[in-house]
Design a protein around this motif. Structure first.
Motif, PDB file in Angstrom:
ATOM      1  N   GLU A 151       0.811  -1.226   0.000  1.00 32.52           N
ATOM      2  CA  GLU A 151       0.000   0.000   0.000  1.00 32.52           C
ATOM      3  C   GLU A 151       0.839   1.269   0.000  1.00 32.52           C
ATOM      4  OE1 GLU A 151      -3.212   0.087  -0.371  1.00 32.52           O
ATOM      5  OE2 GLU A 151      -3.489  -2.089  -0.297  1.00 32.52           O
ATOM      6  N   GLY A 152       2.157   1.143  -0.196  1.00 28.65           N
ATOM      7  CA  GLY A 152       3.014   2.314  -0.268  1.00 28.65           C
ATOM      8  C   GLY A 152       3.012   2.922  -1.660  1.00 28.65           C
ATOM      9  N   GLY A 153       3.932   3.855  -1.879  1.00 26.21           N
ATOM     10  CA  GLY A 153       4.049   4.467  -3.193  1.00 26.21           C
ATOM     11  C   GLY A 153       3.063   5.573  -3.472  1.00 26.21           C
ATOM     12  N   PHE A 154       2.418   6.104  -2.438  1.00 28.93           N
ATOM     13  CA  PHE A 154       1.447   7.171  -2.644  1.00 28.93           C
ATOM     14  C   PHE A 154       2.077   8.556  -2.509  1.00 28.93           C
ATOM     15  CE2 PHE A 154       1.146   5.552   1.694  1.00 28.93           C
ATOM     16  CZ  PHE A 154       1.383   6.686   2.455  1.00 28.93           C
ATOM     17  N   GLY A 155       3.395   8.589  -2.277  1.00 27.19           N
ATOM     18  CA  GLY A 155       4.096   9.859  -2.298  1.00 27.19           C
ATOM     19  C   GLY A 155       4.269  10.535  -0.960  1.00 27.19           C
ATOM     20  N   GLY A 156       3.972   9.877   0.116  1.00 19.95           N
ATOM     21  CA  GLY A 156       4.096  10.494   1.430  1.00 19.95           C
ATOM     22  C   GLY A 156       5.496  10.367   1.996  1.00 19.95           C
ATOM     23  N   ASP A 157       5.709  11.024   3.132  1.00 16.80           N
ATOM     24  CA  ASP A 157       6.975  10.995   3.848  1.00 16.80           C
ATOM     25  C   ASP A 157       7.147   9.619   4.491  1.00 16.80           C
ATOM     26  OD1 ASP A 157       9.236  11.512   5.308  1.00 16.80           O
ATOM     27  OD2 ASP A 157       8.306  12.979   6.639  1.00 16.80           O
ATOM     28  N   SER A 158       8.374   9.105   4.457  1.00 19.01           N
ATOM     29  CA  SER A 158       8.617   7.793   5.064  1.00 19.01           C
ATOM     30  C   SER A 158       8.766   7.880   6.575  1.00 19.01           C
ATOM     31  CB  SER A 158       9.874   7.152   4.464  1.00 19.01           C
ATOM     32  OG  SER A 158      11.023   7.920   4.783  1.00 19.01           O
ATOM     33  N   GLY A 159       9.031   9.083   7.116  1.00 20.78           N
ATOM     34  CA  GLY A 159       9.143   9.261   8.558  1.00 20.78           C
ATOM     35  C   GLY A 159      10.514   8.877   9.090  1.00 20.78           C
ATOM     36  N   PRO A 160      10.830   9.281  10.306  1.00 21.96           N
ATOM     37  CA  PRO A 160      12.136   8.982  10.895  1.00 21.96           C
ATOM     38  C   PRO A 160      12.225   7.538  11.353  1.00 21.96           C
ATOM     39  CG  PRO A 160      10.752  10.094  12.504  1.00 21.96           C
ATOM     40  CD  PRO A 160       9.968  10.073  11.220  1.00 21.96           C
ATOM     41  N   GLU A 161      13.428   7.020  11.418  1.00 23.86           N
ATOM     42  CA  GLU A 161      13.660   5.691  11.958  1.00 23.86           C
ATOM     43  C   GLU A 161      13.721   5.775  13.478  1.00 23.86           C
ATOM     44  OE1 GLU A 161      13.785   2.695  10.496  1.00 23.86           O
ATOM     45  OE2 GLU A 161      13.209   3.713   8.650  1.00 23.86           O
ATOM     46  N   GLU A 162      13.043   4.850  14.143  1.00 20.01           N
ATOM     47  CA  GLU A 162      13.045   4.851  15.601  1.00 20.01           C
ATOM     48  C   GLU A 162      14.346   4.250  16.122  1.00 20.01           C
ATOM     49  OE1 GLU A 162       9.672   3.103  17.381  1.00 20.01           O
ATOM     50  OE2 GLU A 162       8.236   4.202  16.163  1.00 20.01           O
ATOM     51  N   GLN A 163      14.894   4.906  17.137  1.00 21.64           N
ATOM     52  CA  GLN A 163      16.146   4.456  17.721  1.00 21.64           C
ATOM     53  C   GLN A 163      15.868   3.656  19.004  1.00 21.64           C
ATOM     54  OE1 GLN A 163      19.086   4.940  16.102  1.00 21.64           O
ATOM     55  NE2 GLN A 163      17.793   5.865  14.515  1.00 21.64           N
ATOM     56  N   TRP A 164      16.451   2.501  19.097  1.00 21.11           N
ATOM     57  CA  TRP A 164      16.350   1.685  20.304  1.00 21.11           C
ATOM     58  C   TRP A 164      17.573   0.784  20.330  1.00 21.11           C
ATOM     59  CZ3 TRP A 164      16.381  -3.210  22.331  1.00 21.11           C
ATOM     60  CH2 TRP A 164      15.786  -3.392  23.591  1.00 21.11           C
ATOM     61  N   THR A 165      18.302   0.812  21.406  1.00 21.96           N
ATOM     62  CA  THR A 165      19.519   0.014  21.511  1.00 21.96           C
ATOM     63  C   THR A 165      19.369  -1.011  22.626  1.00 21.96           C
ATOM     64  OG1 THR A 165      20.851   1.891  20.761  1.00 21.96           O
ATOM     65  CG2 THR A 165      22.009   0.073  21.854  1.00 21.96           C
ATOM     66  N   ARG A 166      19.568  -2.264  22.272  1.00 16.73           N
ATOM     67  CA  ARG A 166      19.523  -3.317  23.278  1.00 16.73           C
ATOM     68  C   ARG A 166      20.741  -3.181  24.185  1.00 16.73           C
ATOM     69  NH1 ARG A 166      18.518  -9.734  22.042  1.00 16.73           N
ATOM     70  NH2 ARG A 166      19.132 -10.547  24.086  1.00 16.73           N
ATOM     71  N   PRO A 167      20.543  -3.186  25.507  1.00 17.78           N
ATOM     72  CA  PRO A 167      21.680  -3.024  26.419  1.00 17.78           C
ATOM     73  C   PRO A 167      22.770  -4.061  26.178  1.00 17.78           C
ATOM     74  CG  PRO A 167      19.608  -2.797  27.600  1.00 17.78           C
ATOM     75  CD  PRO A 167      19.261  -3.282  26.216  1.00 17.78           C
ATOM     76  N   ASP A 168      24.006  -3.605  26.286  1.00 16.27           N
ATOM     77  CA  ASP A 168      25.155  -4.474  26.064  1.00 16.27           C
ATOM     78  C   ASP A 168      25.599  -5.098  27.380  1.00 16.27           C
ATOM     79  OD1 ASP A 168      27.227  -5.759  24.814  1.00 16.27           O
ATOM     80  OD2 ASP A 168      28.584  -4.034  24.901  1.00 16.27           O
ATOM     81  N   ARG A 169      24.690  -5.802  28.014  1.00 21.37           N
ATOM     82  CA  ARG A 169      24.973  -6.505  29.265  1.00 21.37           C
ATOM     83  C   ARG A 169      23.905  -7.565  29.470  1.00 21.37           C
ATOM     84  NH1 ARG A 169      21.455  -4.267  33.229  1.00 21.37           N
ATOM     85  NH2 ARG A 169      20.575  -2.238  32.620  1.00 21.37           N
ATOM     86  N   PRO A 170      24.172  -8.539  30.298  1.00 24.70           N
ATOM     87  CA  PRO A 170      23.153  -9.580  30.542  1.00 24.70           C
ATOM     88  C   PRO A 170      21.880  -8.973  31.120  1.00 24.70           C
ATOM     89  CG  PRO A 170      25.297 -10.275  31.367  1.00 24.70           C
ATOM     90  CD  PRO A 170      25.434  -8.817  31.007  1.00 24.70           C
ATOM     91  N   ALA A 171      20.772  -9.574  30.795  1.00 28.01           N
ATOM     92  CA  ALA A 171      19.489  -9.104  31.314  1.00 28.01           C
ATOM     93  C   ALA A 171      19.442  -9.247  32.831  1.00 28.01           C
ATOM     94  CB  ALA A 171      18.357  -9.892  30.682  1.00 28.01           C
ATOM     95  N   ASP A 172      18.740  -8.317  33.475  1.00 29.69           N
ATOM     96  CA  ASP A 172      18.562  -8.399  34.917  1.00 29.69           C
ATOM     97  C   ASP A 172      17.600  -9.522  35.293  1.00 29.69           C
ATOM     98  OD1 ASP A 172      20.158  -6.059  35.643  1.00 29.69           O
ATOM     99  OD2 ASP A 172      18.593  -4.921  34.637  1.00 29.69           O
ATOM    100  N   THR A 173      16.639  -9.780  34.412  1.00 30.90           N
ATOM    101  CA  THR A 173      15.640 -10.832  34.637  1.00 30.90           C
ATOM    102  C   THR A 173      15.260 -11.424  33.285  1.00 30.90           C
ATOM    103  OG1 THR A 173      14.722  -9.558  36.491  1.00 30.90           O
ATOM    104  CG2 THR A 173      13.371 -11.358  35.635  1.00 30.90           C
ATOM    105  N   VAL A 174      15.001 -12.725  33.267  1.00 31.52           N
ATOM    106  CA  VAL A 174      14.479 -13.383  32.068  1.00 31.52           C
ATOM    107  C   VAL A 174      13.188 -14.094  32.452  1.00 31.52           C
ATOM    108  CG1 VAL A 174      14.877 -15.098  30.264  1.00 31.52           C
ATOM    109  CG2 VAL A 174      16.776 -13.683  31.059  1.00 31.52           C
ATOM    110  N   LEU A 175      12.111 -13.778  31.752  1.00 28.69           N
ATOM    111  CA  LEU A 175      10.787 -14.313  32.039  1.00 28.69           C
ATOM    112  C   LEU A 175      10.339 -15.216  30.902  1.00 28.69           C
ATOM    113  CD1 LEU A 175       9.213 -10.889  33.060  1.00 28.69           C
ATOM    114  CD2 LEU A 175      10.191 -12.593  34.618  1.00 28.69           C
ATOM    115  N   THR A 176       9.713 -16.340  31.226  1.00 24.13           N
ATOM    116  CA  THR A 176       9.239 -17.269  30.201  1.00 24.13           C
ATOM    117  C   THR A 176       7.734 -17.433  30.289  1.00 24.13           C
ATOM    118  OG1 THR A 176      11.331 -18.502  30.215  1.00 24.13           O
ATOM    119  CG2 THR A 176       9.413 -19.607  29.265  1.00 24.13           C
TER     120      THR A 176
END
Length: 296
Positions: A151-176
């Protein structure tokens, strides 16, 4: 029909009155697996009407249950937007609850198209909704992101890319969180009757080997895991939850959520960084770019 971005953005908000009952809340909790270990822990705060508390993510299905007559119709139809259901994927969900949700109640829900982004071969549609109680006091606000393939190609703005960085350390908790083969069949009774989650032929036509779990079911599973595993079972401590849906979860698979505690905000609220994956498929991502806001 091509997307008419201007028409979508300038349309009047959709306003409707919604209502829900204790039965709707109980069904929602059961559809997320609450009470599955009833022999040792019946989770009465989620499964029994006396003293019932409400998971915050119930807000995204409130008023849309089958019994309410408001179950989602097949298709995606909004002013300026008319899309085949097979082209639609839930891309992301955000929610802020302004106070604990009552186990039954009514609200006025106001919804509008906040943005339509042209992503080339797809469109990203952003929907904003607010709910207020009969006195006009806010209950929750939510943001839904919908990915519309082809459904793209209608000429609109693509918008900014969202920034999110996964922490570079072991998780404090892991839930299953463990799902069952019939999980999607239970969850669709909350109102989303998209056949993608029940009909194998429809799922194959949409590019999946078999029916997949609703993205909002994975979202609810994450909410329940956080409440039980990090917040001592207190639903009122979780005030916000935002995720990007990165991949499907098939009923019967598990969801493994890594949790990192981030620096608290100036107002004292805590922030959790989250990444949920499927260990049954070598850690394939399911929910990413995820954050939760919590009270101490």
């Amino acid at each position: 029909m091509p997307i008419d971005r201007e028409k979508a953005l300038t349309a009047d908000p959709a306003i409707r009155r919604i209502g829900w009952t204790t039965r709707d809340v109980l069904l929602y909790h059961l559809s997320l697996g609450a009470g599955s270990g009833a022999a040792t822990d019946p989770e009465l705060h989620l499964t029994y009407e006396r003293g019932l508390t409400v998971l915050p993510t119930f807000a995204v299905v409130a008023g849309s249950g089958i019994s309410s007559g408001e179950a989602a119709a097949p298709g995606f139809h909004l002013p300026g937007i008319d899309i085949d259901l097979r082209a639609v994927l839930h891309a992301g969900q955000g929610l802020t609850v302004h106070r604990p949700l009552p186990a039954s109640g009514t609200a006025t829900l106001t919804s509008r198209v906040a943005e339509v982004r042209d992503k080339g071969r797809a469109a990203l549609i952003v929907l904003d909704s607010t709910a207020a109680d009969p006195d006009g006091e806010p209950l929750w606000t939510s943001t839904t992101r919908v990915w519309a393939r082809g459904e793209g190609g209608f000429g609109g703005d693509s918008g900014p890319e969202e920034q999110w960085t996964r922490p570079d350390r072991p998780a404090d908790t892991v839930l299953t969180s463990v799902t069952t083969p019939q999980q999607a069949l239970w969850y669709r009774l909350n109102g989303d009757l998209n056949p993608l989650h029940a009909d194998p032929d429809f799922a194959r036509a949409a590019g999946f080997e078999r029916p997949i779990l609703h993205g909002l079911a994975s979202y609810g599973l994450l909410c329940r895991a956080l409440v039980d595993g990090v917040l001592d079972g207190d639903v009122t401590r979780l005030t916000g939850l935002a995720v990007r849906f990165a991949g499907p979860l098939v009923p019967g698979e598990s969801l493994e959520t890594s949790v990192w505690h981030d620096e608290p905000a100036e107002d004292g609220t805590g922030r959790l960084l989250l990444h949920a994956a499927c260990p049954d498929r070598d850690g394939a991502p399911v929910l990413t770019h995820a954050t939760a806001t919590v009270r101490a």
